[in-house]
Design a protein around this motif. Sequence first.
Motif, PDB file in Angstrom:
ATOM      1  N   GLY A  47      -0.880   1.745  10.365  1.00 56.57           N
ATOM      2  CA  GLY A  47      -2.267   1.312  10.559  1.00 56.57           C
ATOM      3  C   GLY A  47      -2.729   0.538   9.341  1.00 56.57           C
ATOM      4  N   ASP A  48      -3.794   1.047   8.684  1.00 56.83           N
ATOM      5  CA  ASP A  48      -4.306   0.405   7.478  1.00 56.83           C
ATOM      6  C   ASP A  48      -3.761   1.030   6.197  1.00 56.83           C
ATOM      7  OD1 ASP A  48      -5.785  -1.504   8.782  1.00 56.83           O
ATOM      8  OD2 ASP A  48      -7.702  -0.448   8.598  1.00 56.83           O
ATOM      9  N   HIS A  49      -2.854   1.986   6.309  1.00 56.91           N
ATOM     10  CA  HIS A  49      -2.237   2.601   5.135  1.00 56.91           C
ATOM     11  C   HIS A  49      -0.941   1.852   4.807  1.00 56.91           C
ATOM     12  CE1 HIS A  49       0.113   6.053   3.152  1.00 56.91           C
ATOM     13  NE2 HIS A  49      -0.642   5.479   2.243  1.00 56.91           N
ATOM     14  N   PHE A  50      -0.835   1.392   3.568  1.00 59.80           N
ATOM     15  CA  PHE A  50       0.329   0.629   3.123  1.00 59.80           C
ATOM     16  C   PHE A  50       0.958   1.255   1.892  1.00 59.80           C
ATOM     17  CE2 PHE A  50      -1.753  -2.487   5.656  1.00 59.80           C
ATOM     18  CZ  PHE A  50      -0.782  -3.390   6.055  1.00 59.80           C
ATOM     19  N   ILE A  51       2.268   1.217   1.855  1.00 59.43           N
ATOM     20  CA  ILE A  51       3.027   1.483   0.632  1.00 59.43           C
ATOM     21  C   ILE A  51       3.886   0.247   0.434  1.00 59.43           C
ATOM     22  CG2 ILE A  51       4.735   2.907  -0.537  1.00 59.43           C
ATOM     23  CD1 ILE A  51       3.778   5.247   1.271  1.00 59.43           C
TER      24      ILE A  51
END
Length: 133
Positions: A47-51
Amino acid sequence: MVSDYNGYWRMISNENFEEYLKALDVNVAIQKIATLLKPDKDISQDGDHFIIKTLSTFKNYNMDFVVGQEFEEDLSGVDNRKCMPTITWDGDKMVCEKGEIEGRGWTHWIKEDELHLELRAAGVVSKQVFKKA
């Protein structure tokens, strides 16, 4: 619809990077080393969580953030700054404005099978392109 950034990306071009590092007042020795590197990016998106992991033989750098939420970015080993950016969406582009140096920020976007990164600081622009591995 936001693009799918997931994957392992290999650098295929790096334009004007040394000038960008000069604009950040990065140590000359680190400038020389950094311009020789061709880092890869390993991106995990939920979703809007990035690593985003930037991987090289010199130094690895990790960013873990949620789009729209402020987070601490530690740039130790690069320009030794810490800042509190917030990354936002501009259509399907991720945009980061850091603010501690005039005009400093970056934009990431995907075009076809390439990941583009535009780095900005003090009127200098560097462009990097990565190809999905």
